[in-house]
Design an enzyme around this catalytic site. Structure first.
Site, PDB file in Angstrom:
ATOM      1  N   LYS A  13       0.854  -1.030  -0.103  1.00 43.60           N
ATOM      2  CA  LYS A  13       0.259   0.074  -0.061  1.00 43.60           C
ATOM      3  C   LYS A  13       0.909   1.239  -0.086  1.00 43.60           C
ATOM      4  O   LYS A  13       0.544   2.342  -0.713  1.00 43.60           O
ATOM      5  CB  LYS A  13      -0.924  -0.160   1.227  1.00 43.60           C
ATOM      6  CG  LYS A  13      -1.848  -1.143   1.259  1.00 43.60           C
ATOM      7  CD  LYS A  13      -2.835  -1.114   2.525  1.00 43.60           C
ATOM      8  CE  LYS A  13      -2.393  -0.934   3.806  1.00 43.60           C
ATOM      9  NZ  LYS A  13      -1.658  -2.229   4.318  1.00 43.60           N
ATOM     10  N   ARG A  88      -9.024   1.063  10.128  1.00 46.37           N
ATOM     11  CA  ARG A  88      -8.473  -0.303  10.373  1.00 46.37           C
ATOM     12  C   ARG A  88      -9.530  -1.004  11.267  1.00 46.37           C
ATOM     13  O   ARG A  88      -9.491  -2.488  11.400  1.00 46.37           O
ATOM     14  CB  ARG A  88      -7.072  -0.362  11.035  1.00 46.37           C
ATOM     15  CG  ARG A  88      -6.010  -0.643  10.221  1.00 46.37           C
ATOM     16  CD  ARG A  88      -4.642  -0.556  11.040  1.00 46.37           C
ATOM     17  NE  ARG A  88      -3.499  -1.148  10.647  1.00 46.37           N
ATOM     18  CZ  ARG A  88      -2.613  -0.667   9.863  1.00 46.37           C
ATOM     19  NH1 ARG A  88      -2.775   0.594   9.669  1.00 46.37           N
ATOM     20  NH2 ARG A  88      -1.499  -1.607   9.702  1.00 46.37           N
ATOM     21  N   ARG A 122      11.742  -7.272   4.411  1.00 51.37           N
ATOM     22  CA  ARG A 122      11.885  -5.744   4.362  1.00 51.37           C
ATOM     23  C   ARG A 122      12.996  -5.119   5.222  1.00 51.37           C
ATOM     24  O   ARG A 122      13.162  -5.271   6.493  1.00 51.37           O
ATOM     25  CB  ARG A 122      10.599  -5.048   4.646  1.00 51.37           C
ATOM     26  CG  ARG A 122      10.480  -3.615   4.619  1.00 51.37           C
ATOM     27  CD  ARG A 122       9.082  -2.986   4.436  1.00 51.37           C
ATOM     28  NE  ARG A 122       8.313  -3.205   5.514  1.00 51.37           N
ATOM     29  CZ  ARG A 122       6.847  -2.837   5.795  1.00 51.37           C
ATOM     30  NH1 ARG A 122       6.406  -2.471   4.491  1.00 51.37           N
ATOM     31  NH2 ARG A 122       6.368  -3.022   6.745  1.00 51.37           N
ATOM     32  N   ARG A 155      12.428  -3.091  10.940  1.00 50.09           N
ATOM     33  CA  ARG A 155      11.462  -2.566  11.534  1.00 50.09           C
ATOM     34  C   ARG A 155      11.089  -3.600  12.623  1.00 50.09           C
ATOM     35  O   ARG A 155      10.788  -4.694  12.572  1.00 50.09           O
ATOM     36  CB  ARG A 155      10.107  -2.167  11.160  1.00 50.09           C
ATOM     37  CG  ARG A 155      10.001  -0.781  10.279  1.00 50.09           C
ATOM     38  CD  ARG A 155       8.627  -0.470   9.328  1.00 50.09           C
ATOM     39  NE  ARG A 155       7.505  -1.078   9.843  1.00 50.09           N
ATOM     40  CZ  ARG A 155       6.528  -0.801   9.248  1.00 50.09           C
ATOM     41  NH1 ARG A 155       6.358  -0.212   8.020  1.00 50.09           N
ATOM     42  NH2 ARG A 155       5.117  -1.059   9.727  1.00 50.09           N
ATOM     43  N   ARG A 166       0.427  -9.021  13.693  1.00 48.35           N
ATOM     44  CA  ARG A 166      -0.108  -7.883  12.736  1.00 48.35           C
ATOM     45  C   ARG A 166      -1.201  -8.816  11.784  1.00 48.35           C
ATOM     46  O   ARG A 166      -2.194  -8.190  11.588  1.00 48.35           O
ATOM     47  CB  ARG A 166       0.947  -7.161  12.094  1.00 48.35           C
ATOM     48  CG  ARG A 166       1.589  -6.310  12.642  1.00 48.35           C
ATOM     49  CD  ARG A 166       3.069  -5.841  12.170  1.00 48.35           C
ATOM     50  NE  ARG A 166       2.731  -4.869  10.943  1.00 48.35           N
ATOM     51  CZ  ARG A 166       3.702  -4.658  10.165  1.00 48.35           C
ATOM     52  NH1 ARG A 166       4.891  -5.413  10.244  1.00 48.35           N
ATOM     53  NH2 ARG A 166       3.371  -3.820   9.213  1.00 48.35           N
TER      54      ARG A 166
HETATM   55  P1  AMP Z   1       1.545   0.585   8.988  1.00 52.61           P
HETATM   56  O1  AMP Z   1       2.540   1.278   8.566  1.00 52.61           O
HETATM   57  O2  AMP Z   1       0.337   1.122   8.305  1.00 52.61           O
HETATM   58  O3  AMP Z   1       1.666  -0.957   8.940  1.00 52.61           O
HETATM   59  O4  AMP Z   1       1.168   0.787  10.619  1.00 52.61           O
HETATM   60  C1  AMP Z   1       1.900   0.425  11.647  1.00 52.61           C
HETATM   61  C2  AMP Z   1       1.406   0.185  13.042  1.00 52.61           C
HETATM   62  O5  AMP Z   1       0.880   1.688  13.462  1.00 52.61           O
HETATM   63  C3  AMP Z   1       0.214  -0.679  13.166  1.00 52.61           C
HETATM   64  O6  AMP Z   1       0.733  -2.039  13.243  1.00 52.61           O
HETATM   65  C4  AMP Z   1      -0.405  -0.047  14.420  1.00 52.61           C
HETATM   66  O7  AMP Z   1       0.311  -0.238  15.470  1.00 52.61           O
HETATM   67  C5  AMP Z   1      -0.342   1.309  14.065  1.00 52.61           C
HETATM   68  N1  AMP Z   1      -1.759   1.877  13.322  1.00 52.61           N
HETATM   69  C6  AMP Z   1      -1.422   2.498  11.730  1.00 52.61           C
HETATM   70  N2  AMP Z   1      -2.660   2.664  11.604  1.00 52.61           N
HETATM   71  C7  AMP Z   1      -3.430   2.560  12.604  1.00 52.61           C
HETATM   72  C8  AMP Z   1      -4.841   2.411  12.712  1.00 52.61           C
HETATM   73  N3  AMP Z   1      -5.529   2.920  11.809  1.00 52.61           N
HETATM   74  N4  AMP Z   1      -5.465   1.989  13.850  1.00 52.61           N
HETATM   75  C9  AMP Z   1      -4.708   1.477  14.655  1.00 52.61           C
HETATM   76  N5  AMP Z   1      -3.318   1.322  14.637  1.00 52.61           N
HETATM   77  C10 AMP Z   1      -2.675   1.882  13.668  1.00 52.61           C
END
Ligand code: AMP
Length: 210
Positions: A13, A88, A122, A155, A166
């Site tokens: 994404k 989410r 990654r 990460r 996740r």
């Molecule tokens: P991402 O980079 O989108 O994979 O997000 C990394 C982390 O940020 C996720 O695993 C969550 O811990 C937190 N996070 C990102 N977006 C959300 C969301 N919409 N709701 C809750 N936690 C989020």
């Protein structure tokens, strides 16, 4: 045009959003990036969410919704935006309806096997944010950023235990949004297996911007 990117972690994404942003001339708003930026800068929000991100869990809805509400009130969103990683949960999707109208929800589809391979391989350069993959997009010298010469990092949430968590969180809390938006009629399925450029071309065509 307001677009939401939906799909499991590791489906590409973020990469597609960075390309789409250039094509559509609208900001790319990634809630994960905003949280990571706050952690890097040691803000109150950053301190609150650091351990949640490291474990791969979700930040509470109230905190995330307020952060997005604030971000979407900024002037640069006037002609549209690409929301990546939000909503989410169903509660977040309902809150978003009270904030704005979403034109298209792009649902990134990828096999679990491929997701795990993408996430576990990654690597990134912390200072520039540049992303590599140990197999499909390796740096010239193993473990070193091509431009800055800094060591690449993984990460915390791309480590095996966090990846597992996740994906479970995605299945339980986020996957129900696919049906939620399909019923509303604005969901477009996107095959995430091809290259990011191929995906972007398909998306532009599907949203009438090709
Ligand atoms: P991402 O980079 O989108 O994979 O997000 C990394 C982390 O940020 C996720 O695993 C969550 O811990 C937190 N996070 C990102 N977006 C959300 C969301 N919409 N709701 C809750 N936690 C989020």
């Amino acid at each position: 045009m307001n677009i939401v990117l939906l799909g499991p972690p590791g489906a590409g994404k973020g990469t597609v959003a960075a390309l789409l942003k250039k094509e559509l001339g609208v900001p790319h708003i990634s809630t994960g990036d905003i949280f990571r930026e706050n952690i890097k800068n040691g803000t109150e929000l950053g301190k609150k969410v650091e351990s949640i991100l490291a474990s791969g869990g979700l930040v509470p809805d109230e905190v995330t919704i307020e952060m997005v509400r604030d971000r979407l009130s900024k002037d640069d969103t006037a002609s549209g935006y690409i929301l990546d990683g939000f909503p989410r949960t169903i509660a977040q999707a309902e809150a978003l309806e009270g904030i704005d109208t979403i034109d298209h929800v792009l649902n990134f589809v990828l096999s679990t096997e491929e997701i795990i391979s993408r996430l576990s391989g990654r690597r990134l350069c912390k200072s520039t944010g540049r992303i590599y993959h140990i197999k499909s997009n390796p740096p010239k010298v193993e473990g070193i950023d091509d431009e800055t010469g800094e060591p690449l990092i993984q990460r915390d949430d791309d480590k095996p235990e966090a990846i597992k968590h996740r994906l479970e969180v995605y299945e339980e809390q986020t996957a129900p949004l696919i049906e939620y938006y399909r019923k509303k009629g604005n969901l477009l399925d996107v095959d995430s297996a091809p290259s990011p450029e191929t995906i972007v071309a398909a998306v532009l065509k599907a949203v009438g911007k090709a």
